[in-house]
Design an enzyme around this catalytic site. Structure first.
Site, mmCIF file in Angstrom:
data_model
loop_
_atom_site.group_PDB
_atom_site.id
_atom_site.type_symbol
_atom_site.label_atom_id
_atom_site.label_comp_id
_atom_site.label_asym_id
_atom_site.label_seq_id
_atom_site.Cartn_x
_atom_site.Cartn_y
_atom_site.Cartn_z
ATOM 1 N N ARG A 47 -57.988 -2.731 -8.917
ATOM 2 C CA ARG A 47 -57.453 -2.403 -10.125
ATOM 3 C C ARG A 47 -58.322 -2.017 -11.346
ATOM 4 N NH1 ARG A 47 -60.504 -5.114 -12.618
ATOM 5 N NH2 ARG A 47 -59.028 -4.824 -14.564
ATOM 6 N N GLY A 48 -57.735 -1.481 -12.564
ATOM 7 C CA GLY A 48 -58.788 -1.097 -13.274
ATOM 8 C C GLY A 48 -58.433 0.539 -13.123
ATOM 9 N N ALA A 49 -58.208 1.130 -14.498
ATOM 10 C CA ALA A 49 -57.761 2.619 -14.376
ATOM 11 C C ALA A 49 -58.849 3.314 -13.612
ATOM 12 C CB ALA A 49 -57.699 3.349 -15.683
ATOM 13 N N ARG A 91 -48.840 2.745 -9.097
ATOM 14 C CA ARG A 91 -48.858 2.226 -10.483
ATOM 15 C C ARG A 91 -48.490 3.360 -11.221
ATOM 16 N NH1 ARG A 91 -53.246 -2.044 -11.773
ATOM 17 N NH2 ARG A 91 -51.792 -2.997 -13.025
ATOM 18 N N GLN A 198 -57.468 -11.314 -15.321
ATOM 19 C CA GLN A 198 -58.626 -10.656 -14.939
ATOM 20 C C GLN A 198 -59.706 -10.828 -15.945
ATOM 21 O OE1 GLN A 198 -55.343 -9.568 -15.678
ATOM 22 N NE2 GLN A 198 -54.975 -7.516 -14.581
ATOM 23 N N ASP A 239 -55.884 2.325 -19.992
ATOM 24 C CA ASP A 239 -55.046 2.869 -18.958
ATOM 25 C C ASP A 239 -54.844 4.167 -19.236
ATOM 26 O OD1 ASP A 239 -54.997 -0.206 -18.521
ATOM 27 O OD2 ASP A 239 -54.771 0.932 -16.591
ATOM 28 N N ASN A 249 -53.149 -0.364 -22.617
ATOM 29 C CA ASN A 249 -54.358 -1.153 -21.929
ATOM 30 C C ASN A 249 -53.354 -2.596 -21.682
ATOM 31 O OD1 ASN A 249 -56.712 -1.300 -21.063
ATOM 32 N ND2 ASN A 249 -56.974 -3.163 -22.776
ATOM 33 N N LYS A 250 -54.010 -3.389 -21.018
ATOM 34 C CA LYS A 250 -53.534 -4.635 -20.565
ATOM 35 C C LYS A 250 -52.767 -5.354 -21.576
ATOM 36 C CE LYS A 250 -53.531 -5.880 -17.335
ATOM 37 N NZ LYS A 250 -52.621 -5.552 -16.384
HETATM 38 O O1 MRU Z 1 -53.559 -4.448 -14.316
HETATM 39 P P1 MRU Z 1 -55.128 -3.788 -14.300
HETATM 40 O O2 MRU Z 1 -55.890 -4.930 -14.007
HETATM 41 O O3 MRU Z 1 -55.094 -2.674 -13.434
HETATM 42 O O4 MRU Z 1 -55.050 -3.548 -15.834
HETATM 43 C C1 MRU Z 1 -56.840 -3.185 -16.094
HETATM 44 C C2 MRU Z 1 -56.867 -2.618 -17.470
HETATM 45 O O5 MRU Z 1 -55.845 -2.851 -18.461
HETATM 46 C C3 MRU Z 1 -57.902 -2.226 -18.152
HETATM 47 O O6 MRU Z 1 -58.464 -2.758 -19.255
HETATM 48 C C4 MRU Z 1 -58.071 -0.506 -17.971
HETATM 49 O O7 MRU Z 1 -57.682 -0.257 -16.747
HETATM 50 C C5 MRU Z 1 -59.451 -0.134 -18.287
HETATM 51 S S1 MRU Z 1 -60.592 -0.373 -16.925
HETATM 52 C C6 MRU Z 1 -62.083 0.229 -17.283
#
Ligand code: MRU
Length: 349
Positions: A47-49, A91, A198, A239, A249-250
């Site tokens: 996970r994470g963009a 996603r 996370q 994201d 973002n999250k």
């Molecule tokens: O649902 P996730 O864990 O994929 O969400 C991740 C985030 O919101 C991060 O802050 C974002 O992707 C940036 S990662 C460098």
């Protein structure tokens, strides 16, 4: 650099550290098909963009490897379109997923007339390049952003925008890593990031491994700490950034930005330019992923609520006006974002 590998292409397989199991267990999941990669993205193994983008690119390379060398170019292109569509459905919010798939497809379009075997090898190389470039990009984000971090600061971060969310260095945590590596006396407050945790599970794990001082808080403690003057800046990842600077973002990021604004604390977003969606006009146009209610009603498979359902948006939108500055690998972008990010759009064309 980190001692763990977020994702790796190895002997025609894709290995990923299973982020669902951290910090308790450090185990790697092996994917041999694009369907397995898609499932890993959907289920948050990775996970994470930026990391999702790398996984999708490697998924496409795996998908291509499963196509016979005797296939015609037209048929190959058609099958790769189906593979792209499958990966794109995993996603909806992180634009890096679509960015990486589009980059792989652009390469395929340029390969008309080449042997299928050669195209397959070029796709592997491209996926690995996306991964390598991400490390350099994040290190540059770190370098650019570290200038904003003052000596003796306490930095609040949310979710995990670290090595685990990228090829290994991180965006928001890249800024923190760079400032720390420059010898600045800094410490981090990581908000736990309900419901998937996370912040609690991943950010504390990777910062602790690097020896960067970190303390954990529940999400609801941020306002109190800000009101007491304990937080000097907030740095988060993204994201998707719209061309007006609105940032997905999250979930919980928006609340932190409002709190930061109220308390006069600078709120920074660190992201690669691949996270800036120049086609997207504002946050209104960003699709927010809705995840299963069980992520909220249950912890470790055990119900923590009465027999009710839950609302579970995985992301929220931070309005551009709450963002002091956007930290990217090509420099810092300031308000008004439509103007500053507009220059980036022209450069892209
Ligand atoms: O649902 P996730 O864990 O994929 O969400 C991740 C985030 O919101 C991060 O802050 C974002 O992707 C940036 S990662 C460098």
């Amino acid at each position: 650099m980190n001692s763990f590998k977020t994702i790796e292409w190895k002997d025609d397989r894709v290995l990923m550290i299973d982020q669902r199991k951290l910090p308790g267990e450090e185990v790697y999941v092996e994917c041999t098909t694009f369907e397995e990669v898609a499932e890993c993205i959907r289920k948050l193994v990775i996970r994470g963009a930026p990391a999702i983008g790398i996984a999708a690119a490697m998924g496409m390379a795996l998908g291509a490897a499963g196509i016979g060398n005797d296939c015609s170019y037209e048929n190959f292109e058609e099958r790769m379109k189906a593979i792209s569509d499958h990966l794109a459905l995993t996603r909806p919010t992180a634009v890096n997923l679509f960015w990486a798939i589009a980059r792989m497809n652009r390469l395929i379009s340029k390969c008309r007339g080449k042997e299928i075997e050669e195209i397959k090898n070029l796709l592997i190389t491209e996926a690995i390049n996306i991964q390598k470039e991400d490390i350099e990009t994040c290190m540059q984000i770190g370098e650019n952003g570290s200038k904003l971090i003052r000596e003796n600061s306490v930095i609040l971060t949310h979710c995990n925008a670290g090595g685990l969310a990228t090829a290994g260095y991180g965006t928001a945590l890249g800024v923190i890593r760079s400032a720390f590596n420059q010898g600045k006396n800094i410490s981090v407050i990581s908000s736990e990031t309900r419901p998937v945790l996370q912040g609690a599970r991943l950010t504390t794990w990777e910062l602790e491994r690097d020896g960067i001082p970190v303390r954990l808080i529940t999400d609801s403690m941020a306002g109190h700490l800000m009101s007491k003057g304990i937080v000097n800046s907030v740095v988060v990842g993204a994201d998707r950034v719209a061309s007006n600077g609105d940032t997905a973002n999250k979930i919980g990021t928006y609340s932190l930005s409002v709190l930061a604004k109220h308390h006069g604390i600078p709120f920074y977003v660190a992201a690669p330019t691949s996270t800036i969606d120049t086609e997207c006009l504002s946050g209104e146009d960003i699709i927010i992923e809705q995840r299963e209610p069980e992520e909220v009603t249950h912890i470790d498979g055990k119900r923590i609520s009465a027999e009710v359902t839950a609302i579970n948006p995985a992301f929220d939108i931070t309005p551009a006006e709450n963002i002091e500055c956007l930290i990217t690998e090509v420099g810092l972008f300031k308000k008004p974002y439509t103007k500053s990010l507009g220059r980036l759009k022209k450069k892209d064309q």
